[in-house]
Design a protein around this motif. Structure first.
Motif, mmCIF file in Angstrom:
data_model
loop_
_atom_site.group_PDB
_atom_site.id
_atom_site.type_symbol
_atom_site.label_atom_id
_atom_site.label_comp_id
_atom_site.label_asym_id
_atom_site.label_seq_id
_atom_site.Cartn_x
_atom_site.Cartn_y
_atom_site.Cartn_z
ATOM 1 N N LEU A 1 0.882 -1.151 0.080
ATOM 2 C CA LEU A 1 -0.157 0.014 -0.024
ATOM 3 C C LEU A 1 0.908 1.196 -0.042
ATOM 4 O O LEU A 1 0.569 2.376 -0.719
ATOM 5 C CB LEU A 1 -0.906 0.003 1.236
ATOM 6 N N MET A 2 2.019 1.296 0.714
ATOM 7 C CA MET A 2 3.049 2.540 0.917
ATOM 8 C C MET A 2 3.596 2.884 -0.627
ATOM 9 O O MET A 2 3.497 3.895 -0.724
ATOM 10 C CB MET A 2 3.619 2.337 1.949
ATOM 11 N N PHE A 3 4.114 1.801 -1.080
ATOM 12 C CA PHE A 3 4.724 2.027 -2.252
ATOM 13 C C PHE A 3 3.750 2.330 -3.367
ATOM 14 O O PHE A 3 4.122 3.083 -4.416
ATOM 15 C CB PHE A 3 5.578 0.785 -2.751
ATOM 16 N N GLU A 4 2.473 1.960 -3.257
ATOM 17 C CA GLU A 4 1.697 2.378 -4.322
ATOM 18 C C GLU A 4 1.190 3.904 -4.140
ATOM 19 O O GLU A 4 1.183 4.758 -5.280
ATOM 20 C CB GLU A 4 0.260 1.567 -4.245
ATOM 21 N N ALA A 5 1.050 4.273 -3.117
ATOM 22 C CA ALA A 5 1.032 5.635 -2.559
ATOM 23 C C ALA A 5 2.069 6.499 -3.148
ATOM 24 O O ALA A 5 1.925 7.523 -3.781
ATOM 25 C CB ALA A 5 0.654 5.986 -1.073
ATOM 26 N N GLY A 6 3.179 5.814 -3.039
ATOM 27 C CA GLY A 6 4.458 6.532 -3.294
ATOM 28 C C GLY A 6 4.487 6.815 -4.988
ATOM 29 O O GLY A 6 5.123 7.820 -5.337
ATOM 30 N N ARG A 7 4.055 5.735 -5.316
ATOM 31 C CA ARG A 7 4.312 5.716 -6.918
ATOM 32 C C ARG A 7 3.385 6.700 -7.616
ATOM 33 O O ARG A 7 3.631 7.541 -8.421
ATOM 34 C CB ARG A 7 3.783 4.488 -7.370
ATOM 35 N N GLN A 8 2.124 6.569 -7.104
ATOM 36 C CA GLN A 8 1.225 7.769 -7.404
ATOM 37 C C GLN A 8 1.769 9.088 -7.169
ATOM 38 O O GLN A 8 1.583 10.046 -8.089
ATOM 39 C CB GLN A 8 -0.013 7.722 -6.709
ATOM 40 N N ARG A 9 2.280 9.368 -6.062
ATOM 41 C CA ARG A 9 2.779 10.816 -5.900
ATOM 42 C C ARG A 9 4.026 11.314 -6.665
ATOM 43 O O ARG A 9 4.068 12.310 -6.932
ATOM 44 C CB ARG A 9 3.014 10.788 -4.350
ATOM 45 N N ARG A 10 4.746 10.282 -7.033
ATOM 46 C CA ARG A 10 5.919 10.486 -7.873
ATOM 47 C C ARG A 10 5.355 11.020 -9.143
ATOM 48 O O ARG A 10 5.997 11.728 -9.841
ATOM 49 C CB ARG A 10 6.733 9.342 -8.006
ATOM 50 N N ARG A 11 4.423 10.069 -9.747
ATOM 51 C CA ARG A 11 3.971 10.465 -11.072
ATOM 52 C C ARG A 11 2.993 11.661 -11.313
ATOM 53 O O ARG A 11 3.195 12.550 -12.243
ATOM 54 C CB ARG A 11 2.987 9.197 -11.493
ATOM 55 N N LYS A 12 2.444 12.020 -9.937
ATOM 56 C CA LYS A 12 1.838 13.438 -9.974
ATOM 57 C C LYS A 12 2.804 14.530 -10.000
ATOM 58 O O LYS A 12 2.570 15.537 -10.636
ATOM 59 C CB LYS A 12 0.774 13.353 -9.027
#
Length: 268
Positions: free
Chosen positions: A257-268
């Protein structure tokens, strides 16, 4: 050099290793090993103990840390160091560290990393020291801004927990919360959306948007989230799995879950 295990300072160190109450009374925790020693913030380092053999090998490193922290290392005979160590194969260096000041609830809600909104892990009755330590370490890597633990969680400063953080205990803001329901109410008022990793989840974890203020609820290893905690979530999410596996280890689920959130935030 201290050569006897009957020395009062050695008895105190042994007590700090084993007794949570002693650590809480002194507001300290113990770290062991070369990596934890290298990463120890000088302003948190209160006492330094090294084995006789370590002192001979790492004179320069010890001297540098003494100067940074403005303390004097205490040398222990090797057998005395082994007596106070919590590991089977001691590396020869042990630090007594001051605890970081716990952030208030409001400070947790305001924490940001690189201008990104809060990303919090909320742990409900987690009992395994390794799981807690792993969540801190992977959380730091994923960009989590803070970790909140219910009052019945395992001790953050348990030597096994500290060891498994691999240094993240020095840096990740953590708060122990006595009234979790009240805390989660405040979290919602602060505009942070709460997601519960739950067997009843209908939304796949990678279909939600975590780019705004977000928090993940992670429950007990055996029983999951308490009902009163789970019902505070805005959304139940699930990690889809093949085969007959029903659920994942708490730390592994949290990592996904944490790395999915991190992935989304990097892309944004």
């Amino acid at each position: 050099m201290i050569t006897s295990t009957a020395n009062p300072r050695i008895k105190r160190l042994a007590g700090l290793q084993k007794k949570r109450r002693m650590r809480e009374e002194e507001q300290v925790f113990l770290t062991e090993g070369l990596r934890m020693f290298r990463e120890a913030p000088p302003e948190m380092l209160r006492e330094l103990y090294v084995s006789e053999s370590f002192a001979k090998k790492e004179k320069e490193l010890i001297c540098r840390k003494e100067q940074e922290a403005r303390i004097q290392a205490e040398i222990l005979a090797d057998h005395v160091f082994s007596h106070v160590s919590d590991t089977k194969t001691p590396q020869g260096v042990l630090c007594v560290m001051a605890r970081r000041k716990e952030p208030s609830a409001e400070e947790m809600f305001d924490l940001q990393t690189g201008g990104k909104p809060p990303l919090l892990m909320v742990l409900d009755n987690l009992q395994d020291p390794g799981n807690l330590g792993t969540i801190l370490r992977t959380g730091e890597g994923a960009g989590v801004t803070g970790v909140v633990m219910s009052s019945d969680c395992v001790d953050l400063y348990n030597p096994k927990t500290v060891r498994s953080t691999m240094g993240s205990v020095y840096r990740v803001p953590c708060r122990r919360e006595d009234d979790m329901e009240r805390f989660l109410h405040k979290m919602k008022e602060a505009g942070i959306r709460i997601y519960a990793a739950h067997l009843k989840g209908t939304a796949d974890y990678d279909e939600e948007d975590y780019t705004g203020g977000s928090a993940f609820l992670i429950g007990n290893e055996g029983n999951g989230l308490k009902e009163e905690t789970a019902r505070m979530a805005d959304t139940y999410i699930r990690i889809p799995m093949e085969g007959e596996v029903e659920s994942l280890n708490a730390a592994i689920a949290a990592t996904i879950l944490m790395f999915e959130a991190g992935r989304q935030r990097r892309r944004k």
